[in-house]
Design an enzyme around this catalytic site. Structure first.
Site, PDB file in Angstrom:
ATOM      1  N   HIS A   6       0.817  -1.222   0.000  1.00 17.62           N
ATOM      2  CA  HIS A   6       0.000   0.000   0.000  1.00 17.62           C
ATOM      3  C   HIS A   6       0.844   1.261   0.000  1.00 17.62           C
ATOM      4  O   HIS A   6       0.338   2.328   0.318  1.00 17.62           O
ATOM      5  CB  HIS A   6      -0.947  -0.012   1.200  1.00 17.62           C
ATOM      6  CG  HIS A   6      -1.930  -1.139   1.162  1.00 17.62           C
ATOM      7  ND1 HIS A   6      -2.510  -1.669   2.298  1.00 17.62           N
ATOM      8  CD2 HIS A   6      -2.411  -1.849   0.129  1.00 17.62           C
ATOM      9  CE1 HIS A   6      -3.326  -2.657   1.945  1.00 17.62           C
ATOM     10  NE2 HIS A   6      -3.279  -2.790   0.641  1.00 17.62           N
ATOM     11  N   CYS A  41       5.106  20.607  -5.278  1.00 20.37           N
ATOM     12  CA  CYS A  41       6.262  20.010  -5.941  1.00 20.37           C
ATOM     13  C   CYS A  41       7.376  21.056  -6.106  1.00 20.37           C
ATOM     14  O   CYS A  41       7.115  22.157  -6.597  1.00 20.37           O
ATOM     15  CB  CYS A  41       5.828  19.496  -7.330  1.00 20.37           C
ATOM     16  SG  CYS A  41       7.166  18.849  -8.326  1.00 20.37           S
ATOM     17  N   ASN A  43      -2.712 -13.185  16.122  1.00 19.25           N
ATOM     18  CA  ASN A  43      -3.662 -12.090  16.300  1.00 19.25           C
ATOM     19  C   ASN A  43      -4.376 -12.302  17.625  1.00 19.25           C
ATOM     20  O   ASN A  43      -4.746 -13.434  17.928  1.00 19.25           O
ATOM     21  CB  ASN A  43      -4.681 -12.113  15.139  1.00 19.25           C
ATOM     22  CG  ASN A  43      -5.410 -10.804  14.985  1.00 19.25           C
ATOM     23  OD1 ASN A  43      -5.841 -10.215  15.970  1.00 19.25           O
ATOM     24  ND2 ASN A  43      -5.542 -10.333  13.746  1.00 19.25           N
TER      25      ASN A  43
HETATM   26  C1  BV8 Z   1      -8.572  -2.113  -5.128  1.00 22.01           C
HETATM   27  C2  BV8 Z   1      -2.994   2.645   2.551  1.00 22.01           C
HETATM   28  C3  BV8 Z   1     -10.278  -1.860  -6.638  1.00 22.01           C
HETATM   29  C4  BV8 Z   1      -3.566   3.961   2.882  1.00 22.01           C
HETATM   30  C5  BV8 Z   1      -4.807   1.010   2.675  1.00 22.01           C
HETATM   31  C6  BV8 Z   1     -12.215  -7.209  -3.577  1.00 22.01           C
HETATM   32  C7  BV8 Z   1     -11.194  -7.064  -4.510  1.00 22.01           C
HETATM   33  C8  BV8 Z   1     -10.597  -5.825  -4.730  1.00 22.01           C
HETATM   34  C9  BV8 Z   1     -11.010  -4.707  -3.993  1.00 22.01           C
HETATM   35  C10 BV8 Z   1     -12.017  -4.848  -3.065  1.00 22.01           C
HETATM   36  C11 BV8 Z   1     -12.619  -6.091  -2.853  1.00 22.01           C
HETATM   37  N1  BV8 Z   1     -13.561  -5.918  -1.904  1.00 22.01           N
HETATM   38  C12 BV8 Z   1     -13.577  -4.631  -1.507  1.00 22.01           C
HETATM   39  C13 BV8 Z   1     -12.675  -3.945  -2.209  1.00 22.01           C
HETATM   40  C14 BV8 Z   1     -12.418  -2.523  -2.061  1.00 22.01           C
HETATM   41  C15 BV8 Z   1     -11.333  -2.242  -1.030  1.00 22.01           C
HETATM   42  C16 BV8 Z   1     -11.482  -3.052   0.213  1.00 22.01           C
HETATM   43  O1  BV8 Z   1     -10.751  -4.011   0.425  1.00 22.01           O
HETATM   44  N2  BV8 Z   1     -12.411  -2.667   1.056  1.00 22.01           N
HETATM   45  C17 BV8 Z   1     -12.591  -3.384   2.301  1.00 22.01           C
HETATM   46  C18 BV8 Z   1     -12.463  -2.452   3.469  1.00 22.01           C
HETATM   47  C19 BV8 Z   1     -13.945  -4.059   2.216  1.00 22.01           C
HETATM   48  N3  BV8 Z   1     -10.037  -2.494  -1.604  1.00 22.01           N
HETATM   49  C20 BV8 Z   1      -9.468  -1.512  -2.287  1.00 22.01           C
HETATM   50  O2  BV8 Z   1     -10.011  -0.437  -2.510  1.00 22.01           O
HETATM   51  C21 BV8 Z   1      -8.071  -1.759  -2.820  1.00 22.01           C
HETATM   52  N4  BV8 Z   1      -8.072  -1.352  -4.177  1.00 22.01           N
HETATM   53  O3  BV8 Z   1      -8.608  -3.298  -5.106  1.00 22.01           O
HETATM   54  O4  BV8 Z   1      -9.084  -1.361  -6.109  1.00 22.01           O
HETATM   55  C22 BV8 Z   1     -10.124  -1.730  -8.073  1.00 22.01           C
HETATM   56  C23 BV8 Z   1     -10.269  -2.871  -8.871  1.00 22.01           C
HETATM   57  C24 BV8 Z   1     -10.202  -2.732 -10.216  1.00 22.01           C
HETATM   58  C25 BV8 Z   1      -9.964  -1.483 -10.775  1.00 22.01           C
HETATM   59  C26 BV8 Z   1      -9.800  -0.341  -9.971  1.00 22.01           C
HETATM   60  C27 BV8 Z   1      -9.867  -0.464  -8.621  1.00 22.01           C
HETATM   61  C28 BV8 Z   1      -7.039  -0.898  -2.126  1.00 22.01           C
HETATM   62  C29 BV8 Z   1      -6.944  -1.251  -0.691  1.00 22.01           C
HETATM   63  C30 BV8 Z   1      -5.776  -0.473  -0.068  1.00 22.01           C
HETATM   64  C31 BV8 Z   1      -6.325   0.643   0.791  1.00 22.01           C
HETATM   65  N5  BV8 Z   1      -5.218   1.302   1.482  1.00 22.01           N
HETATM   66  N6  BV8 Z   1      -3.748   1.600   3.243  1.00 22.01           N
HETATM   67  C32 BV8 Z   1      -3.301   4.298   4.310  1.00 22.01           C
HETATM   68  O5  BV8 Z   1      -2.837   3.475   5.097  1.00 22.01           O
HETATM   69  O6  BV8 Z   1      -3.581   5.467   4.629  1.00 22.01           O
HETATM   70  S1  BV8 Z   1      -5.585  -0.211   3.513  1.00 22.01           S
HETATM   71  C33 BV8 Z   1      -5.388   0.053   5.176  1.00 22.01           C
HETATM   72  O7  BV8 Z   1      -6.212  -0.913   5.732  1.00 22.01           O
HETATM   73  C34 BV8 Z   1      -4.019  -0.168   5.767  1.00 22.01           C
HETATM   74  O8  BV8 Z   1      -3.121  -0.691   4.815  1.00 22.01           O
HETATM   75  C35 BV8 Z   1      -4.240  -1.213   6.860  1.00 22.01           C
HETATM   76  O9  BV8 Z   1      -3.152  -2.066   6.989  1.00 22.01           O
HETATM   77  C36 BV8 Z   1      -5.432  -1.878   6.337  1.00 22.01           C
HETATM   78  C37 BV8 Z   1      -6.415  -2.343   7.374  1.00 22.01           C
HETATM   79  O10 BV8 Z   1      -6.275  -3.579   7.474  1.00 22.01           O
HETATM   80  P1  BV8 Z   1      -5.389  -4.182   8.683  1.00 22.01           P
HETATM   81  O11 BV8 Z   1      -3.961  -3.934   8.410  1.00 22.01           O
HETATM   82  O12 BV8 Z   1      -5.850  -5.562   8.823  1.00 22.01           O
HETATM   83  O13 BV8 Z   1      -5.750  -3.309   9.928  1.00 22.01           O
HETATM   84  P2  BV8 Z   1      -7.054  -3.446  10.832  1.00 22.01           P
HETATM   85  O14 BV8 Z   1      -7.051  -2.273  11.743  1.00 22.01           O
HETATM   86  O15 BV8 Z   1      -8.239  -3.732   9.968  1.00 22.01           O
HETATM   87  O16 BV8 Z   1      -6.804  -4.762  11.703  1.00 22.01           O
HETATM   88  C38 BV8 Z   1      -5.769  -4.755  12.671  1.00 22.01           C
HETATM   89  C39 BV8 Z   1      -5.649  -6.181  13.154  1.00 22.01           C
HETATM   90  O17 BV8 Z   1      -4.579  -6.224  14.085  1.00 22.01           O
HETATM   91  C40 BV8 Z   1      -6.890  -6.669  13.893  1.00 22.01           C
HETATM   92  O18 BV8 Z   1      -7.181  -7.973  13.438  1.00 22.01           O
HETATM   93  C41 BV8 Z   1      -6.438  -6.695  15.355  1.00 22.01           C
HETATM   94  O19 BV8 Z   1      -7.054  -7.758  16.070  1.00 22.01           O
HETATM   95  C42 BV8 Z   1      -4.987  -6.988  15.191  1.00 22.01           C
HETATM   96  N7  BV8 Z   1      -4.137  -6.569  16.312  1.00 22.01           N
HETATM   97  C43 BV8 Z   1      -4.321  -5.530  17.175  1.00 22.01           C
HETATM   98  N8  BV8 Z   1      -3.279  -5.489  18.054  1.00 22.01           N
HETATM   99  C44 BV8 Z   1      -2.430  -6.494  17.707  1.00 22.01           C
HETATM  100  C45 BV8 Z   1      -2.970  -7.180  16.602  1.00 22.01           C
HETATM  101  N9  BV8 Z   1      -2.369  -8.236  16.029  1.00 22.01           N
HETATM  102  C46 BV8 Z   1      -1.191  -8.638  16.562  1.00 22.01           C
HETATM  103  N10 BV8 Z   1      -0.598  -8.024  17.616  1.00 22.01           N
HETATM  104  C47 BV8 Z   1      -1.191  -6.963  18.214  1.00 22.01           C
HETATM  105  N11 BV8 Z   1      -0.591  -6.365  19.255  1.00 22.01           N
HETATM  106 ZN    ZN Z   2       5.708  18.338 -10.128  1.00 22.69          ZN
END
Ligand code: BV8
Ligand code: ZN
Length: 252
Positions: free
Chosen positions: A124, A152, A217
């Site tokens: 990402h 820029c 996790n």
């Molecule tokens: C795309 C950068 C589409 C920015 C981020 C199916 C296929 C393709 C796309 C999709 C799909 N279904 C839905 C989509 C759309 C979307 C998506 O996934 N939506 C979800 C929410 C339903 N996906 C997209 O938009 C992706 N793009 O595929 O484009 C497309 C297709 C064709 C043509 C054009 C376009 C792009 C996704 C990337 C988004 N950018 N980050 C930024 O960071 O500012 S994602 C962002 O979310 C971060 O990267 C972060 O890492 C991530 C969240 O996920 P997690 O890392 O899992 O974090 P979360 O908080 O959710 O969970 C934390 C976990 O840690 C928990 O389980 C918790 O229990 C655990 N935890 C807590 N403490 C601890 C721990 N574990 C261990 N130790 C601990 N101490």
């Molecule tokens: Zn420029």
């Protein structure tokens, strides 16, 4: 789950890790939680007025670049104060112990690189890299930009964070690297809810390719049903225990 069975699963995971030649790791925000960086699910704290789904999007940036930059500046300041935690260091150690190793991270906080990881894909993007919307120039930042949104130096155009927003395609080179990492004997899923695609898909792909899966996790998530070795706990505590006694290449 009874203590003993947790211990049994940890020992079974240790044996699988010792046997594995090709080891891959997929990390999410949870691996940085013990460095003090809030995850996306902990809606509290600095996420109070920012919902990632609303802010980490091209539309939000087009509508109000300064507001989106305010969120990234907040995260830069949080990351500036943060240090890698034992989970990051254990993953960097695993890279040194396993000749065929690859890390795929969803995180943009650069903490894996600071901990010494090199064989890695930042799916990402990276919080400290910006890209000019006008001329495409990519520039590494070393501190939070004073004026938001930053311009820029070359052409005065608007700079955006060089990260992948929701609705944006991932870099095909990164997808190719991540797909190669799915060809593994052991695939570790660390600190991710498995909600975000296509990142979560790599765990499914690894399983389909015959890898055994370890999940680390404190909470069950969307990928937990794939785990052969579910290790319930914090990454900073579980990973060092998982690597205990692991010999490097050639060591017995
Ligand atoms: C795309 C950068 C589409 C920015 C981020 C199916 C296929 C393709 C796309 C999709 C799909 N279904 C839905 C989509 C759309 C979307 C998506 O996934 N939506 C979800 C929410 C339903 N996906 C997209 O938009 C992706 N793009 O595929 O484009 C497309 C297709 C064709 C043509 C054009 C376009 C792009 C996704 C990337 C988004 N950018 N980050 C930024 O960071 O500012 S994602 C962002 O979310 C971060 O990267 C972060 O890492 C991530 C969240 O996920 P997690 O890392 O899992 O974090 P979360 O908080 O959710 O969970 C934390 C976990 O840690 C928990 O389980 C918790 O229990 C655990 N935890 C807590 N403490 C601890 C721990 N574990 C261990 N130790 C601990 N101490
Ligand atoms: Zn420029």
């Amino acid at each position: 789950m009874a203590k003993s069975s947790r211990q049994d699963i940890l020992e079974a995971a240790r044996r699988a890790l010792a046997r594995a030649r090709r080891v891959s790791v997929l990390t999410g925000a949870g691996v940085s939680a013990e460095s003090g960086i809030p995850t996306f699910r902990d809606r509290g704290g600095i996420w109070e007025k920012f919902d990632p789904q609303q802010v980490a999007t091209p539309d939000a940036f087009a509508r109000d670049p300064a507001f989106v930059w305010e969120w990234y500046a907040l995260r830069m300041r949080a990351v500036q104060e943060a240090r890698p935690n034992p989970a990051h260091y254990a993953i960097a150690e695993l890279e040194r112990l396993k000749p065929e190793f690859w890390l795929v991270t969803q995180n943009i906080d650069n903490l894996h690189r600071l901990a010494g990881s090199r064989r890695m894909t930042e799916l990402h993007g990276n919080l400290w890299r910006t890209r000019c919307l006008a001329c495409g120039k990519v520039e590494e930042l070393t501190e939070v930009p004073q004026a938001l949104p930053p311009r820029c130096a070359g052409c005065g155009g608007l700079r955006r964070p060089d990260v992948v927003w929701f609705g944006e395609m991932l870099d095909p080179r990164h997808i190719a690297e991540a797909e190669r990492a799915c060809d593994a004997d052991l695939f570790l899923i660390v600190g991710t809810s498995g909600e975000v695609w296509p990142a979560a898909g790599f765990a499914h792909q690894a399983k389909a390719a015959g890898a055994q899966l370890v999940e680390i996790n404190p909470q069950p998530g969307s990928l937990s049903q794939l785990a052969d070795f579910p290790l319930v706990g914090k990454a900073g505590e579980v990973l060092p225990r998982l690597l205990q006694g692991l010999a490097g290449p050639g060591q017995k």
